[in-house]
Each structure stands twice: as structure tokens, then as C-alpha cells.
Design an enzyme around this catalytic site. Structure first.
Site, PDB file in Angstrom:
ATOM      1  N   SER A  61       0.935  -1.169  -0.076  1.00  0.00           N
ATOM      2  CA  SER A  61      -0.072  -0.059  -0.059  1.00  0.00           C
ATOM      3  C   SER A  61       0.937   1.469   0.120  1.00  0.00           C
ATOM      4  O   SER A  61       0.288   2.314  -0.479  1.00  0.00           O
ATOM      5  CB  SER A  61      -0.853   0.054   1.456  1.00  0.00           C
ATOM      6  OG  SER A  61      -0.279  -0.386   2.444  1.00  0.00           O
ATOM      7  N   LYS A 120     -11.729   1.021  -1.795  1.00  0.00           N
ATOM      8  CA  LYS A 120     -10.764   1.595  -2.786  1.00  0.00           C
ATOM      9  C   LYS A 120     -11.346   1.731  -4.004  1.00  0.00           C
ATOM     10  O   LYS A 120     -12.197   2.497  -4.470  1.00  0.00           O
ATOM     11  CB  LYS A 120      -9.506   0.883  -2.379  1.00  0.00           C
ATOM     12  CG  LYS A 120      -8.856   1.048  -1.177  1.00  0.00           C
ATOM     13  CD  LYS A 120      -7.804   0.292  -0.541  1.00  0.00           C
ATOM     14  CE  LYS A 120      -7.545   0.879   0.748  1.00  0.00           C
ATOM     15  NZ  LYS A 120      -6.961  -0.239   1.456  1.00  0.00           N
ATOM     16  N   HIS A 163      -5.115  -3.279  -2.653  1.00  0.00           N
ATOM     17  CA  HIS A 163      -5.122  -2.061  -3.649  1.00  0.00           C
ATOM     18  C   HIS A 163      -5.055  -2.797  -5.125  1.00  0.00           C
ATOM     19  O   HIS A 163      -5.015  -1.693  -5.932  1.00  0.00           O
ATOM     20  CB  HIS A 163      -3.695  -1.569  -3.272  1.00  0.00           C
ATOM     21  CG  HIS A 163      -3.790  -0.588  -1.934  1.00  0.00           C
ATOM     22  ND1 HIS A 163      -4.236   0.692  -1.957  1.00  0.00           N
ATOM     23  CD2 HIS A 163      -3.416  -1.177  -0.798  1.00  0.00           C
ATOM     24  CE1 HIS A 163      -4.170   1.012  -0.729  1.00  0.00           C
ATOM     25  NE2 HIS A 163      -3.720  -0.033   0.159  1.00  0.00           N
TER      26      HIS A 163
HETATM   27  C1  LIG Z   1      -6.794  -0.219   3.231  1.00  0.00           C
HETATM   28  C2  LIG Z   1      -6.273  -1.542   3.584  1.00  0.00           C
HETATM   29  C3  LIG Z   1      -6.939  -2.440   4.405  1.00  0.00           C
HETATM   30  C4  LIG Z   1      -8.135  -1.994   5.229  1.00  0.00           C
HETATM   31  O1  LIG Z   1      -9.127  -1.625   4.475  1.00  0.00           O
HETATM   32  P1  LIG Z   1     -10.367  -0.712   5.036  1.00  0.00           P
HETATM   33  O2  LIG Z   1     -11.475  -1.207   4.381  1.00  0.00           O
HETATM   34  O3  LIG Z   1     -10.090   0.635   4.749  1.00  0.00           O
HETATM   35  O4  LIG Z   1     -10.535  -1.048   6.636  1.00  0.00           O
HETATM   36  C5  LIG Z   1      -6.448  -3.490   4.774  1.00  0.00           C
HETATM   37  N1  LIG Z   1      -5.390  -3.902   3.811  1.00  0.00           N
HETATM   38  C6  LIG Z   1      -4.496  -3.255   3.201  1.00  0.00           C
HETATM   39  C7  LIG Z   1      -3.496  -3.547   2.208  1.00  0.00           C
HETATM   40  C8  LIG Z   1      -5.245  -1.889   2.988  1.00  0.00           C
HETATM   41  O5  LIG Z   1      -4.354  -1.326   2.204  1.00  0.00           O
END
Ligand SMILES: *Cc1c(COP(=O)(O)O)cnc(C)c1O
Length: 392
Positions: free
Chosen positions: A181, A238, A209
Site C-alpha cells: 500500500s 478503494k 490495492h
Molecule cells: C486499506 C487496507 C486495508 C483496510 O481496509 P479498510 O476497508 O480501509 O479498513 C487492509 N489491507 C490493506 C493492504 C489496505 O491497504
């Protein structure tokens, strides 16, 4: 009062270390441009990669769901049951990633916490990439399994750790981000799959991602590389532009998670509004090849221009571009300068990234126009000389 004073002091220490966070307040919807305090700025720090967060079809699905199924889900699904929206979304998302079943969580954070804690425990071992997302790290902690951290993206080191520690463990799980990320690099999932098989370990890949961006139809890094991990975690906040997450895998794995994941059992089920919105996003994501191409073109254009300007940006195929600065204060100063020039990019500091590797994290969107990207490049160009004076 004494406690308040202690915390106020801790807050001042954060401020002094350049680590206190001050999020900006934005007006209106998320998009390629944002309105902040009456100014329009180019947004280069959102994970709304495909620009779906305010897509009319998704908004419409949410409105209709609210009218027909209400907003609240009532309680945990173990208490008030599964709503049709939950069941339909689980079928659709498991099919999307090629797994037998899936279970929804309210957030990706809750999904990783719950899945790892459910599947391993006392007497087990988890093997975790050094740059894994905080939610995977916290899942390891909550599980009480022994955690072995292997060097980032280094299957050789993982193999050493498996050789040394797998034999004593009852069960073993390897956990990794697929597209990291904060660095934009991809995990060596084929090697991880081979090691998982050789050492009789499970493999959990968090595609947060990559989903919607990489792989055929946006199905992620594993789909792209022909890897079928035991568990895929996908997040909906995302590329899908909504909120929530799913964990997909075999019937037994998913059923066990439904029984034992504390963040599933003891948490109110996701709102049908968000679940219907995510379901409406799925066909849009699947058919978004044009958006994916545009997104990666924007990222490539931005990366090449910044390298040309002398910024430390790796040449990678990813929509996540780190601009390495190193020092916390210098990172935040650059971020503020760019904001003054109409470009919103976020500085990323420890503990989100290792000490000494503070950076800007640039994430274009498919819905940016080339002109937006060029405006950002112009802002960086104007900030570049100051950066040299600051002692690069
Ligand atoms: C954003 C993210 C999460 C968390 O997801 P949310 O729905 O925002 O809580 C988990 N793992 C990774 C790799 C992330 O980038």
C-alpha cells in the site's frame, strides 16, 4: 485531570517529533478534484482509483437499497441473520475472485483482524512480510500465534524461517499484501504459493490495492499470476468506491471464519446500503479496462516526470507512487507547499512506514484528465529547487 495532562504531554511529544496528524476537511464528494476551504485542488491521495466513489449508478443503488431494505442491519448476523444483500454480495464477490465462498466484513481492517485471529492461535505460526499493512500485523497480534516477520518480498528469507519454525507449529499461515500500500510493489505470490505448498502452510493474500486495478477484469495480482491462495482479502473502500471487505476461500475456511472471527461475530453486519452499492460497483469494476489503462498511464506519466525532476520515485508498474523524502518534517513541508500550489498529496510518516523512509504517496485516479496530472507535475517542478536547498 492528571490523566488528561499525561496525554496532552504525549501529544506534544508527537508534535515535536513531526508525527502529529492534522487531516484536512473537504467539502462535497470525493473525486479527481476536491474542494477544501473554498479552494479547488487536484486530489492525488485517494484510493478511489477508478473514480467510482460518487458514480451515479452506485449512488442510485444505495438510495434504492435504503428505501427498500433500510439503512441499518440490526445486529451481528449471528443474532439477526443474514440479509439478502449480504448473501448476494458474498456469492458475487467469491465468484469474482474465483473462490468457492466469501464472507463480508464492515472494513478491510476488521477482515484481516478476524480472518487471522480465527485461523491460527496458540501453538500455531504466522509468517508475515515486513511491510504488511497494519491490519495484517494486528491480526497476527490478536491471534496469539507466534509471528515470524520475513524481509520484505524475500521468499528466501521466508523459506529459512519456515525451515526453522514450521515443524514446531500445529498450523502455519503466510500473510501478505499483494500490492503493497505504501510502496506500490507487488508480492512474489508465485514463490509464496510454492513455499506454502512445500511447508504445508496456508496462504492469505490481501488484494486491497490491486483489486479493480491489476489482473484480468481487475481481479487482482493472484489472478494475474495464476495463483490460487487459500484466502483472498478484498476491500470495497478503494477501487470499488464504497466501503467494506470480503474474505474469500474454500467452504470450510469461510465457514470457520464465520464461526470464530471476533470482528465478524461481535460486530453489527454491514449496512445493506453499502452492500448494495458495492454490488452495483462490481460490474463497473469488471468492465473498467479503459479506466485501468488510463489510471496506469497517468501513474507512468507522473512517475517519469518526477524522476526527470530529480525526485526519488521508483520505476514500477503501479498506481501507487512513493516519492521518498526520508525526513518527517521535510516530507510534511513538501506536502504543504504542493497544497499551496493546488495539489493535495499526503505525507506518510512512521509508524505507517519504517523510520527514516517518510515519503509522499501519490495516487492518481482514472478520472483525472491529463491536464490534472500536468498541473501536479508543474507544482512538483516549482517545489523541486527548494527541496535541493533544504539539503538533499
Ligand atoms: C486499506 C487496507 C486495508 C483496510 O481496509 P479498510 O476497508 O480501509 O479498513 C487492509 N489491507 C490493506 C493492504 C489496505 O491497504
Amino acid at each position: 485531570m492528571a490523566f488528561d495532562n499525561q496525554i496532552a504531554e504525549a501529544l506534544r511529544a508527537l508534535e515535536a517529533a513531526g508525527l502529529r496528524r492534522h487531516p484536512r476537511q473537504i467539502q462535497g464528494a470525493q473525486g479527481p478534484e476536491l474542494e477544501i476551504d473554498g479552494r479547488r485542488v487536484v486530489c492525488l491521495c485517494s484510493n478511489n482509483y477508478l473514480g467510482l466513489a460518487s458514480h451515479p449508478a452506485i449512488v442510485q443503488a444505495a438510495v434504492q437499497a435504503a428505501q427498500e431494505e433500510g439503512v441499518g442491519s440490526g445486529a451481528s448476523r449471528l443474532i439477526t441473520g443474514t440479509m439478502d444483500a449480504h448473501a448476494q454480495a458474498e456469492a458475487a464477490f467469491s465468484e469474482f475472485v474465483g473462490a468457492a465462498e466469501a464472507v463480508l466484513f464492515s472494513t478491510g481492517y476488521a477482515a484481516n483482524l478476524g480472518a487471522i485471529q480465527a485461523l491460527v492461535g496458540d501453538g500455531d505460526a504466522v509468517f508475515s512480510d515486513a511491510l504488511n499493512h497494519a491490519s495484517l500485523i494486528d491480526g497476527c497480534r490478536l491471534s496469539r500465534a507466534r509471528t515470524y516477520v520475513y524481509r520484505h518480498g524475500d521468499p528466501g528469507h521466508l523459506e529459512e524461517l519456515l525451515q526453522a519454525h514450521r515443524p514446531q507449529a500445529r498450523r502455519a499461515l503466510i500473510a501478505t499484501d499483494s500490492l503493497f500500500s505504501m510502496d506500490g510493489v507487488t508480492a512474489p505470490v508465485q514463490e509464496l504459493e510454492r513455499l506454502a505448498r512445500n511447508f504445508d502452510a496456508g496462504l492469505l493474500v490481501d488484494e486491497a490495492h490491486a483489486l479493480g486495478v491489476l489482473g484480468p477484469m481487475g481481479r487482482g495480482v493472484c489472478a494475474e499470476q495464476g495463483v490460487a491462495p487459500d484466502l483472498i482479502v478484498g476491500t470495497l473502500g478503494k477501487s470499488f468506491g464504497t466501503a467494506g471487505a470480503f474474505v474469500a476461500g474454500s467452504g470450510a475456511l469461510v465457514d470457520f471464519i464465520r464461526n470464530r472471527a471476533r470482528s465478524y461475530v461481535y460486530s453489527t453486519a454491514p449496512s445493506p446500503v453499502l452492500v448494495r452499492a458495492a454490488l452495483a460497483a462490481l460490474p463497473l469494476v469488471r468492465d473498467a479496462d479503459d479506466r485501468r489503462t488510463q489510471l496506469l498511464l497517468h501513474a507512468a506519466r507522473l512517475g517519469a516526470a518526477l524522476r526527470e525532476l530529480g525526485f526519488d520515485v521508483p520505476d514500477i508498474r503501479s498506481q501507487i507512487l512513493p516519492v521518498f523524502v526520508g525526513d518527517n518534517d521535510r516530507t510534511m513541508r513538501l506536502s504543504h507547499e504542493l497544497f499551496e500550489r493546488g495539489v493535495f498529496v499526503q505525507g506518510i510518516r512512521p509508524p505507517t512506514v519504517p523510520v527514516g523512509t517518510a515519503r509522499l504517496r501519490l495516487t492518481p485516479m482514472a478520472t483525472h484528465r491529463t491536464e490534472h496530472i500536468d498541473r501536479a507535475i508543474g507544482a512538483f517542478a516549482a517545489s523541486a529547487p527548494k527541496r535541493e536547498e533544504a539539503g538533499t
